[in-house]
Design a protein around this motif. Structure first.
Motif, PDB file in Angstrom:
ATOM      1  N   LYS A  70      -3.760  -3.411 -15.237  1.00 20.39           N
ATOM      2  CA  LYS A  70      -5.131  -3.022 -14.919  1.00 20.39           C
ATOM      3  C   LYS A  70      -5.576  -3.645 -13.591  1.00 20.39           C
ATOM      4  CE  LYS A  70      -6.544  -2.628 -19.777  1.00 20.39           C
ATOM      5  NZ  LYS A  70      -7.474  -3.133 -20.823  1.00 20.39           N
ATOM      6  N   ASP A  71      -6.586  -3.033 -12.990  1.00 19.61           N
ATOM      7  CA  ASP A  71      -7.120  -3.547 -11.728  1.00 19.61           C
ATOM      8  C   ASP A  71      -7.592  -4.988 -11.860  1.00 19.61           C
ATOM      9  OD1 ASP A  71      -6.601  -1.138 -10.593  1.00 19.61           O
ATOM     10  OD2 ASP A  71      -8.679  -0.461 -10.519  1.00 19.61           O
ATOM     11  N   THR A  72      -8.232  -5.283 -12.980  1.00 23.16           N
ATOM     12  CA  THR A  72      -8.721  -6.643 -13.197  1.00 23.16           C
ATOM     13  C   THR A  72      -7.577  -7.644 -13.184  1.00 23.16           C
ATOM     14  OG1 THR A  72     -10.534  -5.769 -14.541  1.00 23.16           O
ATOM     15  CG2 THR A  72     -10.046  -8.116 -14.745  1.00 23.16           C
ATOM     16  N   TYR A  97       0.836  -1.196   0.000  1.00 17.90           N
ATOM     17  CA  TYR A  97       0.000   0.000   0.000  1.00 17.90           C
ATOM     18  C   TYR A  97       0.878   1.255   0.000  1.00 17.90           C
ATOM     19  CZ  TYR A  97      -4.268   2.660   0.927  1.00 17.90           C
ATOM     20  OH  TYR A  97      -5.341   3.522   0.824  1.00 17.90           O
ATOM     21  N   ARG A 142      -4.826   2.141  -5.117  1.00 13.55           N
ATOM     22  CA  ARG A 142      -5.370   2.955  -6.208  1.00 13.55           C
ATOM     23  C   ARG A 142      -6.712   3.560  -5.835  1.00 13.55           C
ATOM     24  NH1 ARG A 142      -4.197  -1.078 -11.385  1.00 13.55           N
ATOM     25  NH2 ARG A 142      -1.916  -0.748 -11.452  1.00 13.55           N
ATOM     26  N   ARG A 143      -7.446   2.894  -4.962  1.00 11.57           N
ATOM     27  CA  ARG A 143      -8.756   3.385  -4.519  1.00 11.57           C
ATOM     28  C   ARG A 143      -8.673   4.186  -3.230  1.00 11.57           C
ATOM     29  NH1 ARG A 143      -9.237  -0.439  -7.787  1.00 11.57           N
ATOM     30  NH2 ARG A 143     -11.140  -0.878  -8.971  1.00 11.57           N
ATOM     31  N   LEU A 174      -3.068  -7.185  -3.765  1.00 11.54           N
ATOM     32  CA  LEU A 174      -4.299  -6.608  -3.223  1.00 11.54           C
ATOM     33  C   LEU A 174      -4.060  -5.184  -2.718  1.00 11.54           C
ATOM     34  CD1 LEU A 174      -5.799  -9.651  -1.275  1.00 11.54           C
ATOM     35  CD2 LEU A 174      -6.498  -8.760  -3.506  1.00 11.54           C
ATOM     36  N   TRP A 223      -4.169  -2.780  -5.575  1.00  7.84           N
ATOM     37  CA  TRP A 223      -5.566  -2.519  -5.931  1.00  7.84           C
ATOM     38  C   TRP A 223      -6.206  -1.558  -4.930  1.00  7.84           C
ATOM     39  CZ3 TRP A 223     -10.086  -3.507  -3.244  1.00  7.84           C
ATOM     40  CH2 TRP A 223     -11.283  -3.406  -3.969  1.00  7.84           C
ATOM     41  N   LEU A 242      -4.734  -7.364 -11.571  1.00  7.90           N
ATOM     42  CA  LEU A 242      -4.276  -7.523 -10.187  1.00  7.90           C
ATOM     43  C   LEU A 242      -5.167  -8.492  -9.424  1.00  7.90           C
ATOM     44  CD1 LEU A 242      -3.490  -3.798  -9.238  1.00  7.90           C
ATOM     45  CD2 LEU A 242      -1.889  -5.541 -10.057  1.00  7.90           C
ATOM     46  N   VAL A 243      -6.473  -8.310  -9.555  1.00 14.18           N
ATOM     47  CA  VAL A 243      -7.419  -9.155  -8.821  1.00 14.18           C
ATOM     48  C   VAL A 243      -7.356 -10.594  -9.320  1.00 14.18           C
ATOM     49  CG1 VAL A 243      -9.859  -9.550  -8.316  1.00 14.18           C
ATOM     50  CG2 VAL A 243      -8.935  -7.228  -8.265  1.00 14.18           C
TER      51      VAL A 243
END
Length: 430
Positions: free
Chosen positions: A148-150, A83, A241-242, A235, A238, A152-153
């Motif tokens: 992309k976020d996808t 993070y 970024r939020r 994680l 991800w 990462l997940v």
């Protein structure tokens, strides 16, 4: 290696309370997690690293640590590390630094963290985790920072699935090894035993080689092969970024669900190990290693739950920070705004690298055989008290530094190495 940046390190006014609160409390749990490794010169449980003998107070201390701390804190550490990388990267991009240069800064910082870990292990502590996170950071920034976020997940899910499959296979393997004849079981157990002499040798020079050997295994195993650290960092990318920990109020349902599910799962995964350690669950020693693997898997969820919990706590502190100052009242210290406990935890969190290294300075020379050798004479409960006391001293140091307006010495060195004297430039006026 030089990196031209449009801004320098994070400023005090830009820091959010939740990450620093989490880091500050996490360091207490790290000190507690390391306690069994300092208790040298006695037989330890094959299902954990805790001594097999001791009083009822020792058993209580062991069960507490196994349930709430063992293999739950390094995942939390990994998430906060990832993070923090995303925070640093986002701040650089917002200031106008190119993606390439911001990514290069992260890699340079991770490389220096790996070197910090190497020196830390050579001088004091074989259980260093800086090297593992530095190695994982180098790999994951290279592979995933701009994905992309996808992506990462999906990759976090794939790795978690592999971890679950590996844990299930380990349980099956433990069942079959339990069926072996005693002689074969003893021979198999001996072949997997790792003899760490870094704490027991009375020669400091000999302990250096032993520590470095263990450090290499821990760095590769925990940083990459164990999968938990890479999953957590993905994680964290991800979540970073939020800005989930900076703005927890915008993500309350998510944080509450993760805390409510993750923490109980982590505790539940420790129950078999607890029962084995106190003698309620009878399992052949050759199969007891499986308890640590189950804890490692469920510890992923427990560590994530701890992160979410501190996101919620950080929201409460941030709300109080906004509400506490009366009009016209001059605030002289963040500690006065947030209260002594939250303020002290934040002070430690801002200096987490310094306080982490300071723990080893206060433990290894006092407890190891090459030092004063006190670890041979302590037990689980007294070592737990010692660890809490060590953390308390780091809190005193951090608060003193906070009141002086000074950064932690290790943070100053790392920032200087990562950013360099000429590593930043002021944006030119339009």
């Amino acid at each position: 290696m030089s990196t031209t940046l449009t801004r320098g390190p994070v400023r005090a006014a830009e820091r959010s309370p939740a990450p620093d609160l989490a880091r500050g409390f996490m360091l207490l749990l790290i000190a507690v997690a390391n306690t069994p490794f300092y208790l040298w010169g006695r037989e330890t449980s094959p299902g954990s690293s805790h001594p097999v003998d001791g009083s009822w107070l020792d058993r209580v201390a062991d069960v507490f640590i196994i349930t709430f701390v063992d293999l739950r804190i390094y995942p939390m550490f990994a998430f906060m590390f990832g993070y923090g990388m995303m925070q640093l990267y986002s701040r650089q991009l917002a200031a106008g630094t190119s993606e390439k240069r911001a990514g290069r800064l992260l890699q340079f910082r991770n490389l220096w963290l790996l070197i910090f870990g190497l020196v830390h292990a050579a001088l004091l502590w074989m259980g260093d985790v800086l090297g593992a996170y530095g190695l994982a950071g180098l790999l994951l920034v290279w592979l995933f920072l701009r994905r992309k976020d996808t992506t990462l997940v999906v990759w976090a899910s794939v790795l978690l699935g592999l971890l679950a499959i590996g844990t299930a296979l380990a349980v099956v393997g433990a069942y079959f090894t339990a069926q072996l004849p005693p002689a074969e079981a003893a021979e198999l157990a001996a072949s997997f035993q790792i003899d760490d002499t870094s704490m027991t040798t009375d020669s400091y020079l000999a302990s250096v080689g032993a520590r470095l050997g263990m450090w290499v295994v821990i760095t590769a195993g925990q940083g990459v092969l164990g999968l938990v650290v890479p999953i957590m960092i993905l994680l964290a990318f991800w979540a970073g970024r939020r800005r989930i920990l900076e703005n927890p109020g915008d993500h309350l349902p998510l944080l509450r669900r993760v805390a409510a599910i993750g923490i109980p799962l982590g505790m539940l995964g420790a129950v078999p190990g607890d029962l084995y350690h106190v003698g309620v669950l009878r399992v052949p020693d050759v199969s007891a290693w499986v308890f640590e693997l189950v804890q490692a898997f469920t510890g992923f969820f427990g560590g994530l739950g701890y992160v979410a919990l501190f996101g919620l706590v950080g929201r409460a502190v941030a709300r109080r920070r906004r509400e506490a100052p009366a009009p016209g009242v001059r605030l002289t210290s963040a500690l006065q705004v947030d209260g002594p406990v939250a303020g002290a935890l934040q002070a430690v969190g801002k200096r987490s690298l310094t306080c982490y290294l300071l723990q080893s300075v206060l433990c290894a020379p006092v407890l190891a055989a090459w030092g004063l050798g006190l670890g041979e004479h302590l037990s689980s409960w007294s070592m737990l008290l010692y660890a809490v006391g060590v953390w308390g001293l780091t809190v005193v140091f951090a608060v003193w530094q906070e009141n002086r307006g000074a950064r932690g010495p290790a943070e100053v060195v790392l920032r200087g190495l990562a950013y360099g004297r000429r590593g930043t430039r002021r944006p030119t006026a339009a």
